[in-house]
Design a protein around this motif. Structure first.
Motif: not given
Length: 291
Positions: A185, A183, A280, A178
């Motif tokens: 993959f 937004n 993330q 990401r």
């Protein structure tokens, strides 16, 4: 985030869902699918290539191979070249993930030879990991080998490497990456250190490009190593003590931590882990205070 950041995209990434200027700031190279066999032209390949070209991102192209005999493979190569040549890609890739004929080794070699003669450019091959041995392609004839191997497929690189051939040049390490600007993959790829970035893009990597740009200060609550690269295995430049404060110009979630980058007096960079990350987001409080 591993740099150079190399992504590959296709019509599955709809242009209406992409903020091209923002995404372009996060990547160093993009590989765009042009076709799925000769009969199916990717719906948005021209938009992807044109927009990234306008934004100065080095671009390459790939074609999913579906030729049913030697003549059909040659025709697929010709159609691929005609569709892509106007964009002057730096590299052509064959994506071999489907058994479309009995002699895949011979058919793919015909595709390679035809494309090489037409383009005069470097031609590489991507081979599905589970089909690598059964296809037995003449990978040594290509200019580069690109292999997938995901491991847990978490969106980050955790050290998993392809095992079917150690002499690969590009590694697709996740299909669930990401980045700001899209937004959904993305496929992330990393260099395998056999060939430099310029080999694939005809231009050197911007050595200042890393992570997300952000200026700030960080005051340590505990002692932390300042390292030469964003990994705990990199050489330690110094051990910074609790209470010390450093200025930073970028950050990234990489190798299990949130790292910040400090520009040093000699023009080089130091990297400081500030707490654990799942690639993330933080998974625990930071080891200091940000200002």
């Amino acid at each position: 985030m591993i740099r150079p950041m190399i992504i590959d995209i296709s019509e599955w990434q709809h242009p209406n869902q992409i903020n091209y200027p923002l995404l372009a700031k996060q990547i160093d190279h993009v590989i765009v699918r042009v076709q799925y066999g000769s009969a199916h032209c990717d719906k948005f390949y021209q938009t992807h290539l044109r927009r990234f070209q306008e934004l100065g991102v080095p671009k390459a192209v790939y074609a999913w191979v579906r030729g049913t005999n030697h003549a059909d493979m040659a025709q697929e190569a010709r159609i691929f070249f005609e569709r892509a040549k106007i964009f002057q890609p730096t590299f052509y890739w064959l994506d071999v993930e489907e058994q479309s004929m009995s002699d895949m080794r011979g058919g793919v070699e015909v595709f390679r030879q035809t494309l090489k003669q037409l383009s005069g450019k470097k031609v590489g091959v991507y081979v599905a990991h589970h089909l690598y041995r059964s296809f037995n392609l003449a990978v040594e004839n290509f200019d580069a080998l690109w292999l997938p191997s995901y491991g847990s497929n978490s969106g980050s690189y955790h050290g998993i490497k392809p095992t079917v051939n150690q002499n690969y040049d590009l590694h697709q390490y996740t299909s669930k990456g990401r980045l700001p600007g899209y937004n959904g993959f993305l496929d992330f790829n990393r260099l395998a250190d056999r060939k430099p970035f310029i080999f694939f893009t005809d231009r050197p990597q911007d050595s200042t490009a890393w992570g997300m740009a952000e200026k700030g200060s960080f005051s340590l609550k505990t002692a932390i190593h300042l390292r030469t690269a964003p990994t705990i295995h990199a050489q330690s430049l110094a051990i910074l003590r609790a209470g010390q404060t450093i200025d930073y110009d970028a950050f990234a979630h990489e190798q299990g931590y949130v790292w910040i980058r400090q520009k040093r007096a000699d023009g080089t960079y130091g990297y400081l882990a500030t707490g654990p990350s799942d690639g993330q987001k933080r998974t625990a409080p930071s080891w200091g205070v940000f200002y």
